[in-house]
Motif scaffolding. Structure first.
Motif, short mmCIF file in Angstrom:
data_model
loop_
_atom_site.label_atom_id
_atom_site.label_comp_id
_atom_site.label_asym_id
_atom_site.label_seq_id
_atom_site.Cartn_x
_atom_site.Cartn_y
_atom_site.Cartn_z
N MET A 48 -22.25 -42.54 -35.32
CA MET A 48 -22.84 -41.49 -36.17
C MET A 48 -22.20 -40.14 -35.82
O MET A 48 -21.63 -39.97 -34.76
N ARG A 49 -22.36 -39.18 -36.71
CA ARG A 49 -21.83 -37.84 -36.46
C ARG A 49 -22.84 -36.95 -35.74
O ARG A 49 -22.50 -35.95 -35.15
N LYS A 50 -24.12 -37.35 -35.84
CA LYS A 50 -25.18 -36.55 -35.19
C LYS A 50 -24.98 -36.47 -33.68
O LYS A 50 -24.45 -37.38 -33.07
N ASP A 51 -25.46 -35.38 -33.09
CA ASP A 51 -25.39 -35.20 -31.65
C ASP A 51 -26.50 -36.00 -30.97
O ASP A 51 -27.70 -35.78 -31.24
N ALA A 52 -26.11 -36.93 -30.11
CA ALA A 52 -27.08 -37.84 -29.48
C ALA A 52 -28.10 -37.10 -28.61
O ALA A 52 -29.27 -37.47 -28.57
N GLY A 53 -27.66 -36.02 -27.96
CA GLY A 53 -28.56 -35.24 -27.11
C GLY A 53 -29.68 -34.60 -27.93
O GLY A 53 -30.86 -34.70 -27.59
N GLY A 54 -29.29 -33.99 -29.04
CA GLY A 54 -30.27 -33.35 -29.93
C GLY A 54 -31.24 -34.36 -30.53
O GLY A 54 -32.45 -34.11 -30.58
N VAL A 55 -30.69 -35.50 -30.95
CA VAL A 55 -31.51 -36.56 -31.54
C VAL A 55 -32.56 -37.04 -30.53
O VAL A 55 -33.73 -37.20 -30.85
N LEU A 56 -32.11 -37.24 -29.29
CA LEU A 56 -33.00 -37.74 -28.23
C LEU A 56 -34.13 -36.75 -27.95
O LEU A 56 -35.31 -37.12 -27.95
N LYS A 77 -25.39 -34.71 -19.00
CA LYS A 77 -24.32 -35.70 -19.15
C LYS A 77 -24.53 -36.47 -20.44
O LYS A 77 -25.66 -36.78 -20.81
N LYS A 78 -23.43 -36.76 -21.12
CA LYS A 78 -23.52 -37.47 -22.39
C LYS A 78 -22.29 -38.36 -22.48
O LYS A 78 -21.18 -37.86 -22.44
N GLU A 79 -22.51 -39.68 -22.56
CA GLU A 79 -21.36 -40.57 -22.60
C GLU A 79 -21.57 -41.68 -23.63
O GLU A 79 -22.64 -42.27 -23.72
N TRP A 192 -25.17 -44.40 -26.75
CA TRP A 192 -25.07 -43.13 -26.02
C TRP A 192 -25.97 -43.13 -24.80
O TRP A 192 -27.14 -43.49 -24.89
N GLU A 193 -25.40 -42.71 -23.67
CA GLU A 193 -26.18 -42.50 -22.46
C GLU A 193 -26.34 -40.99 -22.31
O GLU A 193 -25.34 -40.28 -22.23
N VAL A 194 -27.58 -40.52 -22.30
CA VAL A 194 -27.82 -39.08 -22.26
C VAL A 194 -28.68 -38.72 -21.05
O VAL A 194 -29.77 -39.27 -20.87
N HIS A 195 -28.18 -37.82 -20.22
CA HIS A 195 -28.97 -37.32 -19.10
C HIS A 195 -29.40 -35.90 -19.41
O HIS A 195 -28.61 -35.13 -19.94
N TYR A 196 -30.64 -35.56 -19.08
CA TYR A 196 -31.07 -34.18 -19.27
C TYR A 196 -31.97 -33.74 -18.12
O TYR A 196 -32.49 -34.55 -17.36
N GLU A 197 -32.10 -32.43 -18.03
CA GLU A 197 -32.86 -31.85 -16.93
C GLU A 197 -34.05 -31.11 -17.50
O GLU A 197 -33.93 -30.38 -18.49
N TYR A 198 -35.21 -31.35 -16.91
CA TYR A 198 -36.38 -30.59 -17.32
C TYR A 198 -37.23 -30.30 -16.08
O TYR A 198 -37.53 -31.22 -15.32
N GLY A 199 -37.59 -29.05 -15.90
CA GLY A 199 -38.43 -28.66 -14.76
C GLY A 199 -37.82 -29.08 -13.43
O GLY A 199 -38.53 -29.50 -12.52
N GLY A 200 -36.48 -29.02 -13.33
CA GLY A 200 -35.80 -29.35 -12.08
C GLY A 200 -35.69 -30.85 -11.81
O GLY A 200 -35.21 -31.27 -10.77
#
Ligand SMILES: [Zn+2]
Length: 298
Positions: A48-56, A77-79, A192-200
């Motif tokens: 897809m063209r959509k950004d996986a991070g935003g979608v998640l 991280k986004k892979e 898509w493998e997406v890593h994100y950070e929230y509250g440390g």
């Protein structure tokens, strides 16, 4: 023009210009003029063209107890992974009962660290294309670790248990089975493998690379459940206080007041603890094995 699938006999329309078509019902790829199946057996699904991070993050913001500002979380991280999956079309029936019959389309993940994650995943039948080496550059390519034969054995056993449960529903013993398996090719599926950070803290999520469905993801449980629990804790304390004040008035001493506080404080402590769960796992697609539907605390 209208064409007929050589595998499942379905009739469907394709543009006059195409020479190869894929059946939307069973996934067989064949030459439209000769009806011969295509010899090429390696496919991929276009990402897809959509950004996986935003979608998640958008999906997670709609989940129970997720913080309202999670969409602003930092993606660390986004892979994109190309996961090898063998596709099969199966037709099975009981040799004893004509009513017990099943047609199924299954994808058997054949390697990569995501083999377990995508087990029983409802892969789409439509949309696959002949493999193009150029896509390898767009992500991490995983080789199949399992042979086509091993995958076929798993597909057969899935069909057999489907027939068995169908027989059980009809209160019949299954008897012999006849399973016809049609190999549909090796498909490299985008994930898509997406890593994100929230509250440390770090969280990870997996997004279907074809359409943005969230296969599985973790998120911090905040406002909803924790706030509710905190309010409840405060309420229990307040009730203890009121009881204490009333008791103090009745006995004209401070002892009643303290006496009311102790059970209130003890009750509040229990509620505060329950509100401290921090991570939850959720899936848009599959039922997680434990806990509520689509929802599992870690
Ligand atoms: Zn077909």
């Amino acid at each position: 023009m209208e064409v007929q699938c050589p595998t499942c006999s379905a009739r469907f329309k394709v543009p006059d210009t195409v020479s190869v078509a894929t059946c939307p019902y069973c996934g067989t790829t064949f030459h439209v003029h000769t009806g011969e199946e295509s010899s090429e057996e390696h496919f991929f699904f276009p990402p897809m063209r959509k950004d996986a991070g935003g979608v998640l993050l958008k999906f997670l913001s709609r989940q129970y107890g997720a913080p309202a500002d999670i969409t602003g979380a930092k993606v660390t991280k986004k892979e994109l992974h190309w996961v090898p999956v063998y596709f099969f079309y199966l037709h099975g029936k009981s040799t004893r009962w004509s009513t017990i019959e099943e047609v199924r389309f299954v994808g058997i993940p054949a390697g990569s660290p995501f083999q377990g994650l995508l087990k029983d995943y409802p892969f789409p039948i439509r949309g696959k294309r002949f493999f193009d080496e150029a896509v390898v550059k767009k992500g991490k390519y995983h080789e199949p670790k399992m042979s086509k034969e091993e995958a076929e054995a798993i597909a057969r056993s899935i069909m057999e248990s489907a027939l068995r449960s169908e027989a059980a529903e009809e209160d019949k013993s299954l008897g012999g089975v006849e399973i016809e398996v049609k190999y549909q090719g090796l498909v490299h599926y985008p994930l898509w493998e997406v890593h994100y950070e929230y509250g440390g803290q770090n969280f990870v999520g997996y997004v279907d690379g074809t359409d943005g469905r969230v296969v599985q993801a973790e998120y911090p449980l905040m406002s909803g459940a924790r706030k509710k629990a905190t309010l409840l804790g405060a309420a229990v304390l307040a009730i203890g206080l009121i009881v204490g004040i009333a008791a103090a008035g009745a006995y004209e001493s401070a002892w009643g007041f303290i006496g009311g506080l102790i059970p209130g404080g003890a009750g509040a402590f229990g509620v505060f603890r329950k509100g401290a769960v921090k991570k939850r796992k959720v899936s848009e697609v599959m039922r997680l094995k434990e806990g509520n539907l689509y929802f599992k605390p870690i």
